[in-house]
Write an enzyme that holds these catalytic residues in place. Structure first.
Site, mmCIF file in Angstrom:
data_model
loop_
_atom_site.group_PDB
_atom_site.id
_atom_site.type_symbol
_atom_site.label_atom_id
_atom_site.label_comp_id
_atom_site.label_asym_id
_atom_site.label_seq_id
_atom_site.Cartn_x
_atom_site.Cartn_y
_atom_site.Cartn_z
ATOM 1 N N GLY A 270 0.822 -1.224 0.000
ATOM 2 C CA GLY A 270 0.000 0.000 0.000
ATOM 3 C C GLY A 270 0.843 1.256 0.000
ATOM 4 O O GLY A 270 0.596 2.176 0.783
ATOM 5 N N VAL B 222 -3.552 -7.217 -2.013
ATOM 6 C CA VAL B 222 -2.983 -8.032 -0.928
ATOM 7 C C VAL B 222 -3.932 -9.130 -0.446
ATOM 8 O O VAL B 222 -3.509 -10.037 0.262
ATOM 9 C CB VAL B 222 -2.540 -7.178 0.293
ATOM 10 N N ASN C 139 1.045 -2.358 5.266
ATOM 11 C CA ASN C 139 0.390 -1.070 5.467
ATOM 12 C C ASN C 139 -0.893 -0.912 4.648
ATOM 13 O O ASN C 139 -1.735 -0.072 4.971
ATOM 14 C CB ASN C 139 1.402 0.023 5.080
ATOM 15 N N TYR D 105 -13.324 -2.533 10.745
ATOM 16 C CA TYR D 105 -11.941 -2.023 10.775
ATOM 17 C C TYR D 105 -11.288 -2.292 12.138
ATOM 18 O O TYR D 105 -10.123 -2.713 12.207
ATOM 19 C CB TYR D 105 -12.005 -0.521 10.477
ATOM 20 N N ALA E 114 -12.053 -4.685 14.247
ATOM 21 C CA ALA E 114 -11.802 -6.129 14.365
ATOM 22 C C ALA E 114 -10.584 -6.531 13.538
ATOM 23 O O ALA E 114 -9.744 -7.328 13.981
ATOM 24 C CB ALA E 114 -13.035 -6.903 13.911
#
Ligand code: NAP
Length: 242
Positions: free
Chosen positions: A11, A63, A88, A153, A155
């Site tokens: 990222g 990813v 990232n 997000y 979690a």
């Protein structure tokens, strides 16, 4: 730096990942630069890295897509073992839980947490053989404290923190250190639609952070000076939620 070997940053076409890639290049590392779709952004970051005299290999893939990841990275891994990995890559799909769509749960979990699983599993194999390496996961304050509207997000980021701690224990004897950098509010596209005026009231330093301030923490965790640090979560958050 310990030796000349690349660091993979996921990222890294913009935002925090771009700042991390440039900062690590300044510290002397070559970069394998992953991103998903922003070719122009990635080319600009690659130009900055090459201007520093370092090599930059662009590796665009999602990813969360194991096959695409393997296709992109295996040829590189056959030649060289990276010194470091910074996971990232990230997105948000916020909404209150009662309204959260299943696809927004799946997408956020896939990119952050499954992405971390897939990329760490692939890279750590060659690090184990080389008996050295550094892994840094970029989590979030939300993964430590929770945040309304971010069940998915929070979690995913909390899962990354737990996974990093487990991996740190697993690979310590192989001289591989695994840590987490946990940013608060950082000035990137990700936060451009947030009500910052309201949110800054909860930040003791009273401002958002810069991507370069997160990059400095990652750079430290890659350095010789961080050689006795593993399984830790380093907050870069202006004092948020302390
Ligand atoms: P950003 O500016 O939106 O950049 C996100 C980066 O991730 C882009 O390079 C994007 O690539 C890449 N990406 C997204 N999905 C991907 C995928 N499936 N596969 C590969 N790459 C993917 O976001 P940011 O603010 O820099 O965030 C970076 C990380 O920091 C994220 O993990 C985020 O959760 C975390 N974080 C950010 C903040 C903040 O306040 N900004 C706070 C805490 C944590 P393309 O654009 O090329 O698709």
């Amino acid at each position: 730096m310990s030796e000349s070997a690349p660091i993979l940053v996921t990222g890294a076409s913009k935002g925090i990942g771009a700042a991390v890639a440039v900062r690590l290049a300044e510290s002397g590392y070559d970069i394998w630069l992953n991103y998903r779709s922003d070719h122009a952004g990635a080319a600009a970051v690659a130009g900055r890295i090459e201007a520093l005299g370092r090599k930059c290999v662009p590796v665009p893939f999602d990813v969360a897509d194991e096959e695409a990841m393997n296709r992109a990275l295996e040829p590189l891994l056959n030649e060289e073992t990276p010194y470091g990995l910074v996971h990232n890559a990230g997105i948000t799909r916020d909404s209150l839980l009662a309204m959260m769509r299943r696809e927004d749960w799946d997408l956020v979990l896939n990119v952050h947490l499954t992405g971390f699983f897939l990329v760490s599993r692939l890279i750590v194999k060659s690090m184990i053989a080389a008996r050295r390496g550094r892994i840094v996961a970029i989590a979030s304050t939300t993964g430590e404290t929770g945040q309304a509207g971010q069940f998915n997000y929070a979690a995913a980021k909390g899962g990354m923190i737990a996974g990093a701690k487990a991996l740190a224990r697993e690979v310590a004897k192989r001289n591989i250190l695994v840590n987490v950098v946990s940013p608060g509010l950082i000035d990137t596209e990700m936060i451009e639609d947030l009500p910052l005026d309201k949110m800054l009231a909860g930040v003791p330093l009273g401002r958002v952070g810069k991507p370069e301030e997160v990059a400095a923490a990652v750079d430290f965790l890659m350095s010789d000076g961080a050689g006795y640090i593993t399984g830790q979560v380093l907050g870069v958050n202006g004092g948020l939620y302390i």
